[in-house]
Design a protein around this motif. Structure first.
Motif, PDB file in Angstrom:
ATOM      1  N   MET A  78      28.625 -17.519   3.189  1.00 48.69           N
ATOM      2  CA  MET A  78      29.316 -16.458   3.915  1.00 48.69           C
ATOM      3  C   MET A  78      30.643 -16.955   4.499  1.00 48.69           C
ATOM      4  N   VAL A  79      30.689 -18.215   4.911  1.00 43.59           N
ATOM      5  CA  VAL A  79      31.949 -18.791   5.400  1.00 43.59           C
ATOM      6  C   VAL A  79      32.982 -18.817   4.279  1.00 43.59           C
ATOM      7  N   PHE A  80      32.561 -19.242   3.082  1.00 39.08           N
ATOM      8  CA  PHE A  80      33.454 -19.245   1.918  1.00 39.08           C
ATOM      9  C   PHE A  80      33.987 -17.833   1.648  1.00 39.08           C
ATOM     10  N   CYS A  81      33.103 -16.853   1.677  1.00 41.70           N
ATOM     11  CA  CYS A  81      33.526 -15.473   1.432  1.00 41.70           C
ATOM     12  C   CYS A  81      34.458 -14.959   2.522  1.00 41.70           C
ATOM     13  N   MET A  82      34.244 -15.427   3.765  1.00 48.78           N
ATOM     14  CA  MET A  82      35.099 -15.009   4.880  1.00 48.78           C
ATOM     15  C   MET A  82      36.533 -15.478   4.670  1.00 48.78           C
ATOM     16  N   PHE A  83      36.701 -16.656   4.088  1.00 50.21           N
ATOM     17  CA  PHE A  83      38.042 -17.136   3.744  1.00 50.21           C
ATOM     18  C   PHE A  83      38.770 -16.098   2.887  1.00 50.21           C
ATOM     19  N   LEU A  84      38.070 -15.555   1.916  1.00 50.78           N
ATOM     20  CA  LEU A  84      38.705 -14.661   0.946  1.00 50.78           C
ATOM     21  C   LEU A  84      38.852 -13.239   1.472  1.00 50.78           C
ATOM     22  N   THR A  85      37.844 -12.742   2.219  1.00 50.29           N
ATOM     23  CA  THR A  85      37.945 -11.370   2.734  1.00 50.29           C
ATOM     24  C   THR A  85      39.075 -11.260   3.754  1.00 50.29           C
ATOM     25  N   ALA A  86      39.166 -12.231   4.664  1.00 51.02           N
ATOM     26  CA  ALA A  86      40.191 -12.181   5.705  1.00 51.02           C
ATOM     27  C   ALA A  86      41.587 -12.320   5.119  1.00 51.02           C
ATOM     28  N   ALA A  87      41.748 -13.235   4.153  1.00 50.28           N
ATOM     29  CA  ALA A  87      43.063 -13.423   3.533  1.00 50.28           C
ATOM     30  C   ALA A  87      43.488 -12.166   2.773  1.00 50.28           C
ATOM     31  N   SER A  88      42.530 -11.519   2.103  1.00 53.39           N
ATOM     32  CA  SER A  88      42.846 -10.287   1.360  1.00 53.39           C
ATOM     33  C   SER A  88      43.368  -9.207   2.297  1.00 53.39           C
ATOM     34  N   GLU A  89      42.705  -9.056   3.444  1.00 52.41           N
ATOM     35  CA  GLU A  89      43.087  -8.009   4.394  1.00 52.41           C
ATOM     36  C   GLU A  89      44.322  -8.392   5.201  1.00 52.41           C
ATOM     37  N   LEU A  90      44.229  -9.486   5.958  1.00 52.05           N
ATOM     38  CA  LEU A  90      45.251  -9.793   6.949  1.00 52.05           C
ATOM     39  C   LEU A  90      46.487 -10.453   6.354  1.00 52.05           C
ATOM     40  N   GLY A  91      46.314 -11.201   5.266  1.00 52.62           N
ATOM     41  CA  GLY A  91      47.494 -11.754   4.597  1.00 52.62           C
ATOM     42  C   GLY A  91      48.409 -10.646   4.117  1.00 52.62           C
ATOM     43  N   THR A  92      47.803  -9.593   3.568  1.00 55.38           N
ATOM     44  CA  THR A  92      48.579  -8.461   3.054  1.00 55.38           C
ATOM     45  C   THR A  92      49.216  -7.654   4.181  1.00 55.38           C
ATOM     46  N   THR A  93      48.427  -7.268   5.187  1.00 51.99           N
ATOM     47  CA  THR A  93      48.956  -6.394   6.230  1.00 51.99           C
ATOM     48  C   THR A  93      49.953  -7.114   7.146  1.00 51.99           C
ATOM     49  N   GLN A  94      49.790  -8.446   7.340  1.00 47.25           N
ATOM     50  CA  GLN A  94      50.693  -9.163   8.226  1.00 47.25           C
ATOM     51  C   GLN A  94      52.110  -9.255   7.651  1.00 47.25           C
TER      52      GLN A  94
END
Length: 390
Positions: free
Chosen positions: A213-229
């Protein structure tokens, strides 16, 4: 919970998260203020200056997670308030990459302490409705971004006022949440309630399911916040007001999280995560090929995808790995924000060297990986459910 005003604490928590979220929207608007057409920083330098918002968040969560159990939720909440206040003041004084970096670091640490203290607070107050109430709490992350984006657009683009006035609006939710938390009794964390030892907690964060789940959190957060930031730079050629697209995305996210209870009941957390990854992948690809009004259609698909990522990842851990306690939730949030601090400069370099479309296409690789990962998670959880009923 005798002597604890759950409604007041939940409202204060939401306002603290609004403060956190507004910093994201306002920082996105500051990209053009400090960028090539403003102070003169390159987009890669902006990426490095903004990175502390995410690794500062990670530091605060990794430190704050164990301290929440040791010192109590209240002390970590006040640490969030103080570092938020310092970060906002330093942002108002920023005039270079270094000063912006330091200001952003304090804001990031404040944001991290908010999550470190208040995710366990919500989980402790609502032990039988964790995923539902964490989604309802996290309504105010996109909700706060909508507020911040609209304020930024109104203050700077419509009224033509200074960026300092825009940043100063952060004091409003900051002061209100400080007043609401003042003098309140708070519950102990769920791990303390359950009597789980430190040894058990630290052992539980090494379980394969948690590490996955930690590995997946790396990817979910980057997908969302990397784009919107980085939406100002990503969409400046596609639409005239990228901040309105940001507000639109986060408006959809807020509505989705508000009604998350029904979705959780129907799909279960693992199913929600799979559908989220599929919509996020499609949305990112659509953003690379659309412009004008159609950008909002692509943004809507992307928003549907990322709506449930963050709170459902936390809810999954709180529900299925409760022995990880506040530390588990902090590691999850910290991993997510750390991944964004890595992604921002990479995206900046792609935009400096190539174009925004290339950056979005590269980002779409992340939800593609998640589709496969969450397919596996769904199979695993179904088999685990069957085994437990035998």
């Amino acid at each position: 919970m005798e002597g604890i005003n759950k409604n007041r604490l939940f409202l204060a928590s939401c306002l603290a998260l609004i403060t956190t979220a507004m910093t994201f929207a306002i920082r996105a608007r500051l990209e053009t203020v400090f960028g090539p057409e403003g102070v003169g920083l390159t987009l890669e330098q902006i990426g490095y200056a903004f990175a502390p918002a995410f690794f500062g968040f990670t530091i605060a969560m990794i430190i704050g997670g164990p301290l929440v159990d040791l010192l109590g939720i209240k002390k970590i909440t006040w640490m969030a308030f103080i570092t938020h206040a310092v970060g906002i003041v330093l942002t108002l004084m920023a005039d270079s990459m270094t000063s912006l970096f330091i200001a952003t670091l304090f804001v990031g640490i404040g944001n991290g302490f908010v999550e470190a203290a208040l995710n366990p607070l919500v989980a402790s107050m609502y032990p039988d409705q964790k995923t539902k109430m964490l989604n309802r709490f996290h309504v105010w992350f996109p909700g706060g971004i909508v507020i911040g984006a609209l304020l930024g657009w109104l203050i700077m683009d419509v009224l033509g006022l200074s960026w300092q006035i825009m940043v100063s609006t952060l004091f409003i939710p900051l002061v209100i949440y400080g007043v609401l938390f003042f003098g309140q009794n708070m519950p102990v964390t769920e791990r303390v309630q359950l009597g789980i030892s430190n040894k058990q907690m630290f052992a539980s964060v090494l379980k394969p399911l948690f590490l996955f789940m930690v590995f997946c959190m790396f990817l979910t957060a980057a997908s969302e916040l990397g784009t919107t930031q980085r939406i100002e730079s990503l969409l400046k050629e596609s639409v005239t007001a990228p901040l309105l697209v940001l507000a639109f995305i986060n408006g959809i996210m807020a509505l989705g999280r508000l009604f998350a209870g029904q979705v959780v009941h129907k799909l279960k957390p693992a199913g929600m995560l799979l559908y989220s990854a599929i919509f996020t992948f499609i949305g990112l690809w659509l953003l690379t090929i659309t412009s004008g009004g159609m950008t909002f259609v692509a943004a809507a698909v992307f928003a549907i995808g990322v709506t449930f990522f963050w709170p459902t990842m936390l809810g999954f851990v709180a529900e299925y790995l409760p022995e990880t306690g506040a530390l588990g939730l902090s590691i999850m949030g910290g991993a997510g924000m750390f991944s964004v601090s890595i992604v921002l400069p990479i995206m900046g370099r792609l935009m400096d060297d190539a174009n925004a479309g290339e950056a979005l296409r590269t980002m779409s690789i992340l939800p593609a990986i998640l589709i496969a990962a969450f397919l596996g998670l769904n199979v695993y959880m179904k088999n685990r459910s069957k085994a437990s009923t035998v």
